[in-house]
Design an enzyme around this catalytic site. Structure first.
Site, PDB file in Angstrom:
ATOM      1  N   GLY A   1      24.005  -8.722  10.239  1.00  0.00           N
ATOM      2  CA  GLY A   1      25.197  -8.321   9.522  1.00  0.00           C
ATOM      3  C   GLY A   1      26.429  -9.054  10.031  1.00  0.00           C
ATOM      4  N   ALA A   2      27.468  -8.285  10.354  1.00  0.00           N
ATOM      5  CA  ALA A   2      28.728  -8.873  10.809  1.00  0.00           C
ATOM      6  C   ALA A   2      28.615  -9.556  12.162  1.00  0.00           C
ATOM      7  CB  ALA A   2      29.808  -7.796  10.873  1.00  0.00           C
TER       8      ALA A   2
ATOM      9  N   GLY B 102      26.231 -11.767  12.856  1.00  0.00           N
ATOM     10  CA  GLY B 102      25.650 -13.091  12.682  1.00  0.00           C
ATOM     11  C   GLY B 102      24.137 -13.074  12.747  1.00  0.00           C
TER      12      GLY B 102
ATOM     13  N   GLY C  93      21.199 -11.465   3.148  1.00  0.00           N
ATOM     14  CA  GLY C  93      19.997 -11.840   3.896  1.00  0.00           C
ATOM     15  C   GLY C  93      19.228 -12.959   3.212  1.00  0.00           C
ATOM     16  N   ASP C  94      19.120 -12.892   1.884  1.00  0.00           N
ATOM     17  CA  ASP C  94      18.446 -13.954   1.138  1.00  0.00           C
ATOM     18  C   ASP C  94      19.209 -15.267   1.270  1.00  0.00           C
ATOM     19  OD1 ASP C  94      16.650 -11.996   0.249  1.00  0.00           O
ATOM     20  OD2 ASP C  94      17.863 -11.558  -1.518  1.00  0.00           O
TER      21      ASP C  94
END
Length: 308
Positions: A222-223, A225, A251-252
Site C-alpha cells: 500500500g502506502a 511501497g 496491485g495489478d
C-alpha cells in the site's frame, strides 16, 4: 515483451461519493460512475499494454453485454482478446465498488465465468513465442492445474509470474502450493503474505514463500511501497507520493510495472520502482485505465519524484 495474461478478467464499476447505502428504495446522487477492465489478469494485461508490452489475454467471459464492454475496453488499450472464450451458461465476472469519501472501498463481486475457466480453454498457440506468462487467480484452477500451466510455459522458455486473488489463508496457500515451484515471480500483497504464512514480519513471510518454491516474492504494501525478497536479498522500495482517488487496481498495476521493468533489463529494485510508479498512476484516478500514462510518462514521473 510478449506476454500471455491468463486467468481472472473482471469488469469493475466504480461509484465515487457513496456516503451510505440509501434506506429502503431511496436514491442518492454520487460524483462519478465509471467502468474499467480489471482483474489479476485483465488489469495487469491493460497496464502492461500501456507500458509497451505485446499482450494477449486468456480466460473466460460470458456472452452478455458485460463481456461486450469488457472486451471493448481491453481492445481499445491494445490487448489481444482473442484468447478470451465466451461461455453461454455463465455471466461475465463483474464488481461494483462504492468508494466512500474517506477512501474506503467495499465491493460487491460476482465470480461468474472466471470460475468456469479450465486449461482446456487454452489453445496450444498460447505458448507460441511468448517471453512471459502471467497467471492471475490460480485458485480457480487449483494448484495442480496452475503448476501444469506454469511448467509448460517455463518449458517453452517463458518467464512465469503468479498473482493470487483470494485473501491470505493457510488453506488457500495449500490449495495453490503446487504452482509455486514453477513460479519465477510471486506477486502478493502484505495481508496475503502474513495470512498465508502466519509470519510475524513481512520479510519472514516472503522468505517462507521463497522456501516454498517461488523464485522471487515482490510484495505490495500500500502506502509503504513494495518489498522484494529472494533467497539472497531483501529490498524495500517506497511508494511515490500522489493524491489518492481510488486504490482499486494498484496491485495489478504494480505487477505490470514490475514485470515490464524486468523485461527491460532493470534489476529487482529498478523493476519495483517502476511497479510503484505505475501503481501511483492508477491510485490518482479511477481504474487501471485512468488517465493516459505510458512507459515514457511513468518513467518520467518516477525520475521527477526522485529529483524532488
Amino acid at each position: 515483451m510478449k506476454i500471455a495474461a491468463v486467468g481472472v478478467h473482471v469488469l469493475d464499476t466504480h461509484v465515487i461519493g457513496v456516503e451510505s447505502i440509501p434506506a429502503g428504495s431511496d436514491g442518492q446522487l454520487v460524483e462519478t460512475i465509471r467502468m474499467s477492465a480489471a482483474g489479476t489478469a485483465g488489469g495487469t494485461a491493460l497496464v502492461l499494454s500501456r507500458l509497451g508490452a505485446e499482450v494477449t489475454s486468456y480466460g473466460a467471459v460470458g456472452t452478455d453485454p458485460i463481456a461486450d464492454v469488457l472486451l471493448a475496453l481491453l481492445t481499445r488499450e491494445g490487448v489481444d482478446v482473442s484468447g478470451l472464450v465466451r461461455k453461454d451458461e455463465h455471466q461475465t465476472s463483474s464488481s461494483v465498488i462504492p468508494v466512500r469519501p474517506n477512501g474506503d472501498r467495499p465491493a460487491w463481486h460476482c465470480i461468474g465465468a472466471n470460475g468456469a475457466f479450465t486449461l482446456d480453454d487454452l489453445p496450444p498457440s498460447a505458448f507460441d513465442a511468448v517471453t512471459h506468462l502471467h497467471l492471475g487467480g490460480p485458485e480457480f484452477l487449483g494448484g495442480e492445474a496452475a503448476g501444469q500451466l506454469l511448467g509448460k510455459a517455463r518449458a517453452a522458455g517463458a518467464v512465469t509470474s503468479l498473482d493470487i486473488l483470494a485473501p491470505g489463508d493457510p488453506d488457500m496457500l495449500a490449495w495453490v502450493a503446487d504452482a509455486l515451484p514453477h513460479t519465477d515471480y510471486l506477486l502478493p500483497n502484505d495481508e496475503q503474505v502474513l495470512g498465508f504464512t502466519g509470519a510475524s514480519s513481512l520479510a519472514e513471510g516472503a522468505r517462507a514463500l521463497v522456501d516454498a518454491g517461488a523464485g522471487c516474492v515482490a510484495v505490495t504494501q500500500g502506502a509503504r511501497g513494495a518489498l522484494v525478497v529472494t533467497a539472497d536479498e531483501v529490498i524495500e522500495v517506497p511508494a511515490y507520493a500522489v493524491e489518492v482517488v481510488d486504490t482499486t487496481g494498484c496491485g495489478d498495476a504494480f505487477s505490470a510495472g514490475f514485470l515490464r521493468g524486468l523485461s527491460l533489463g532493470r534489476d529487482l529494485r529498478g523493476a519495483a520502482e517502476l511497479g510503484c510508479a505505475a501503481a501511483a498512476q492508477v491510485a490518482g484516478g479511477l481504474g487501471t485505465d485512468a488517465g493516459s500514462y505510458s512507459l515514457d510518462s511513468v518513467v518520467a514521473f518516477a525520475a521527477e519524484a526522485e529529483r524532488r
